[in-house]
Design an enzyme around this catalytic site. Sequence first.
Site, short mmCIF file in Angstrom:
data_model
loop_
_atom_site.label_atom_id
_atom_site.label_comp_id
_atom_site.label_asym_id
_atom_site.label_seq_id
_atom_site.Cartn_x
_atom_site.Cartn_y
_atom_site.Cartn_z
CG ASP A 1 8.07 18.14 -26.01
OD1 ASP A 1 8.10 17.78 -24.82
OD2 ASP A 1 7.63 17.42 -26.92
CD GLU B 1 9.53 10.03 -2.25
OE1 GLU B 1 10.54 10.32 -2.93
OE2 GLU B 1 8.42 9.77 -2.75
CB SER C 1 11.67 6.00 -13.88
OG SER C 1 10.58 6.86 -14.07
CB SER C 2 12.43 9.30 -9.89
OG SER C 2 11.22 8.64 -9.66
CD1 TRP D 1 7.08 3.15 4.13
CD2 TRP D 1 8.14 4.16 2.44
NE1 TRP D 1 7.38 4.44 4.52
CE2 TRP D 1 8.02 5.08 3.51
CE3 TRP D 1 8.77 4.59 1.27
CZ2 TRP D 1 8.52 6.39 3.44
CZ3 TRP D 1 9.26 5.89 1.21
CH2 TRP D 1 9.13 6.76 2.28
CG HIS E 1 12.07 14.20 6.14
ND1 HIS E 1 11.04 13.68 6.87
CD2 HIS E 1 11.77 15.49 5.95
CE1 HIS E 1 10.17 14.63 7.13
NE2 HIS E 1 10.58 15.75 6.59
NE ARG F 1 3.08 3.66 10.85
CZ ARG F 1 3.86 4.32 10.00
NH1 ARG F 1 4.93 4.95 10.44
NH2 ARG F 1 3.59 4.37 8.72
CE LYS G 1 5.83 26.43 0.12
NZ LYS G 1 5.42 27.04 -1.15
CG HIS H 1 -1.60 1.32 1.45
ND1 HIS H 1 -2.54 1.84 0.59
CD2 HIS H 1 -1.45 2.24 2.44
CE1 HIS H 1 -2.95 3.01 1.05
NE2 HIS H 1 -2.29 3.29 2.16
CG HIS I 1 12.18 13.96 11.87
ND1 HIS I 1 11.99 15.18 11.30
CD2 HIS I 1 11.63 13.07 11.02
CE1 HIS I 1 11.33 15.03 10.17
NE2 HIS I 1 11.11 13.78 9.97
CG HIS I 2 11.84 9.60 9.50
ND1 HIS I 2 10.53 9.42 9.21
CD2 HIS I 2 12.23 10.70 8.82
CE1 HIS I 2 10.12 10.35 8.37
NE2 HIS I 2 11.14 11.15 8.12
CE1 TYR J 1 8.46 19.41 4.12
CE2 TYR J 1 10.18 17.80 4.56
CZ TYR J 1 9.24 18.71 5.01
OH TYR J 1 9.08 18.89 6.35
CB THR K 1 5.34 24.39 6.71
OG1 THR K 1 6.57 23.70 6.44
CG2 THR K 1 4.19 23.58 6.17
CB SER L 1 0.52 28.20 -5.18
OG SER L 1 0.91 27.70 -3.93
#
Lengths: 598, 343, 232
Positions: A104, A254, A168-169, A138, A252, A449, A330, A75, A301-302, A256, A327, A267
């Site tokens: 293009d 990731e 790819s990314s 994951w 991390h 979890r 924004k 998931h 922090h993880h 963002y 943040t 925006s």
Amino acid sequence: MATAAGTLPQYGTHTGLWSWITTVDHKRIGTMYLVTSFSFFILGGIEALLIRSQLAVPDGNVIDAELYNQLFSMHALTMIFLAVMPMAAAFFNWMIPLMIGARDVAFPRMNALSYWLYLFGALLLTSSFFFTAPNSGWFAYAPLTTLQYGPSQAMDFYVVGLLILGISSVAASLNFAVTIINMRAPGMTMMRLPVFVWMTLIIAFLLFLALPPLTVGLIQLLFDRNFTTHFFIPDGGGDPILWQHLFWVFGHPEVYILILPPMGIISEVIPTFSRKPLFGYSAMVFAGIAIGFMSWAVWSHHMFTTGLNPIPRAIFAANTMLIGVPTGIKIFNWLGTMYGGNIRFNTAMLFAVSFIPLFTIGGISGVMHSSPPIDGQHQDTYFIVAHLHYVLVAGAVMGMFSGLYYWFPKMTGRFLNETLGKWNFWLMFAGVNLTFFPMHFLGLAGMPRRIYTYADGMDWGFWNAVATIGAFTLALGVLFFIINVFASLRKEPTASDNPWDAPTLEWATSSPPPEHDFDVVPPVRARDPLWYDRDHGIARPEPTDEHIHMPPPSYYPILLAAGVLMLGLGPLSSLAVTALGVPVILYAIWGWALEPTH
Amino acid sequence: MRQFVGMRRAIAAAAFVLLAFGLAACSFSDAPQTTIAPRSDNADSIQSVYVIVFWLAVVVFIGVMLATIVFALMFRERADRQAKQFHGNARLEVLWTLIPVIIVVIIAVPTFNSLAETSAAPPEDALHVEVIGHQWWFEFRYDNVGGVEQVVSANELHLPVDRAVDFTLKSADVIHSFWVPQLGGKVDLVPGHENDLWFTPNTVGEYLGQCAEFCGDSHALMRFRVFVHSQADFETWAQNEASDAVEPTDEAIMAGQAAFLGNACIGCHTVQGTTAVGQVGPNLSHVGARTTLAAGIMDNTPENMANWIRNAPSIKPGSIMPAFPALSDEDLQAIVAYLQSLK
Amino acid sequence: MAAEAHAAPVHHATSTGTDNRKLLMWLFLASECLFFGSLIASFLVFKARMVLPPFPHAREIDSSLLAGLPEVIQEQCAHVVSDTLVECHGILDIPVTSASTFVLLGSSLAMVLAVYGAQHSRPGMMKAWLLITALLGLTFLGFQVYEFRTFGSEGLNLSTNQFGASFFVLTGFHGTHVGVGVVYLLSLLAASFRRNGLGPEAGFHVETAGLYWHFVDIVWIVIFTVLYLIPS
């Protein structure tokens, strides 16, 4: 052009399957990204519904432990890598060249390559369900992922799938960085770029800089599993914590990478429907850049509970709290944009406005467990599940839906139905809150979890049942969207060039745009160029007879992607497949390099 | 006028949400594994930060939500309205850069205080307990209690009230996490590493704990219990736990002992004072005195124990303890009777 | 053919003036920095914790640690320091690797000359130096094969210890990059024998290849310093 009936808009004279396989048109590639990523979004949603069904009541027995662990792992992988990231890529593909006034992307064939690699990587990862799907989350914490504790091929699928998706990314992010830096229309200075384009540029940099550490971790895991090394195996002198560092240095940024594109989308949407310019454009851009930089200094922090010393814990805590500042800016600026406006509430705007308070919930719960002592209680509980889903579903997904309603007329020439849209929005809004808000309570009540079952008498039953009802409500909302898309595609195309009276360049061409995007690339005289031209009575320049050259189609991208897939299939089958992949890759690269593009 | 009604409605809704927040916050202090009813110095320290941050979060959320709703209603599309064209406001932007900065500082100060408190060195007279995570159970090794150097037990942790406990946290296989929410924040059990945690329980009682890091198939079934006793009760428990297992006198139970010692059981389990010295599974010397079985997932009844021995993997997926389909019913009942006698 | 469409070198109008493809290469190399940075960081993590020989550099260890190790490794620790300590010699051969480093550095010089030839319409010069660059790259790879074989015969492989694992993976990936570079250069060389050579953009193509080649060279300088020259 663009009036052919059918479920997908056609461009130019190219039709048929082969034209899609060989296309290098950013709009068609964008459509393929959109359709593919939405399909995986549905798959990820089905996985979520199975999870929620199992947890609806204590001691549930809808699915067993083994399948549950595969489902919660897949998931996350599906939603992150196969749905939300590529859905953002769909918007980049469709909109970035149009928004900056280009015909293009910088490298059209490389763009096609990114898509095919994504498709193949996604199919490979998903095909693991036929065997054993990745079942260690994951985040795949070693040593659970090593051969001793994970003897099935599940983690090999994980490694190879993510490596292919990573290539790819990286290719896509390099392409978009170059496009945005180098392909802007005359007058489109950096500080006139739409905020969505800015956010895309920031995440492009995050992507190609953050993926290499993950790649190294994956390679080391691949070697541990297949070539006798002990990078993460404690008995051989390895260190499972090293994996956590490599993973979260990627992981991390990731986060963002997932949230900045929807922030960019709203925006665009909020100023358009408030009918006034974005409040504090520069602050918005610099806040995005600040978030991009700071996302590199918060990964631990993880890992507050892994036995990290107090000093690094304090430093990472402080950095994490500080990231709340840009943040917050924004959020206030979106509110400032609404203030004093004449706000039109259609579905796109409803999704965009709901983003503000919903994302705020995810944002402030994030600030809560930036405090290591509090994290000691929240880490790995449903409080975190609530937090991350408020950011990624209530935030990112709602933002993406806003973008879908906003840009659908540009992509297809047709409007999505507003009545179905309201149903879609309110069901999703209710579903999101019903599903994820109770998870805060579950976390506070001590529910960890990634548990496939829980005992009666823990006081977790009621809110789990509510969350399950919420998940199905959410799914119903998405179903309304799907119905809406099919219903709307049957209608006549009625969208004018700029139906929303929006300020940005993608609305300065037909809906949908011609293959070459713009008959004449419009000169940019100000931020919000179309409003400037409107207010100053400047008409769009007349088309000239100048021949517009577009790159021809090419089959080398899909061939190269197939070669890379063969390379990756080696560790899953026989290294002979890998060996066969090398000549395919070389042939494709040489053919590519020598292919005429003029 | 319409917009006033809308605004009043919005404020009423916000007040309702605030109330709901408050109620929710209180109702979860009764859950058996609650994180917000601290019963140790460590958990108290966390709670003191949490309460501050929680109310700040509520205020921020209410503020943003109110602003969104109020602006949405105030500036709804009207035919006679013109959107005001402005690009920003320097003073406001500085202000709302400062607001999050101030919030962050308010969170940071108690955070660092609590971090310093909870990571200070434990008191010298602390009880020392080694915690070892296994797939999927907890092993506890107590230093110098009950008159012996080390007492080995599993899945039920017994502690004296008002005395600091200093834990050394390890793992025998994959990463697990040691967490008793009412007694303190979680700390991971990482193979190849030794982590530390200490706290002083301040209330006699029974507390639930659970593994909080995904550790494979039966992660959900890796639970444990903590019993905080008065000093005297703890001594009694320790004396008993430190002594050798009870030698059976009853004939039926002696048969059970013989069956236990004659079967594969002893390859993995230890019963002090017998030939069973296996190290793979939990120490069973006083298993009859435990309240639960199989890492806190079921009550310790003869029936549950028989089911467990007959087919552990059917109860705990992936369990290292195998099924024993060939064991005769007679032997099974005898073994259960013997184990139940080990108080 | 791409080249035939244009009589003069192509200048793509870009917002920054830098060619898209060159910008792409620069950004790609930035990404590569993080790749090698992570590999080197992993090596350094384990370097601080190595317990068992073979070691990269000479080190004294407790002799009891040798028990059970293969003879070929025990022989490296034959030097007895005291009752409990033995000294193991380091297995890195710094003079040999200095030579291969020198070869790679030389290839960068050859690359510069190839770029000069390409940019000044001297195809003969360009071809010759492209070939020499590729050959020097191959020589470096030859040294690497020799080094891997030697270490293998001294009992060091991927599974021996953390030094073996991180050394072979790091230098192996660097070697792969050199190999890709050699194929890249030889492809340019082969293409340059076509009727129109590398076309009007020859200078650009060779320069972009040069960016990659110099990068791979610089990474090696970092690896050589961190792995070889700085003792444990």
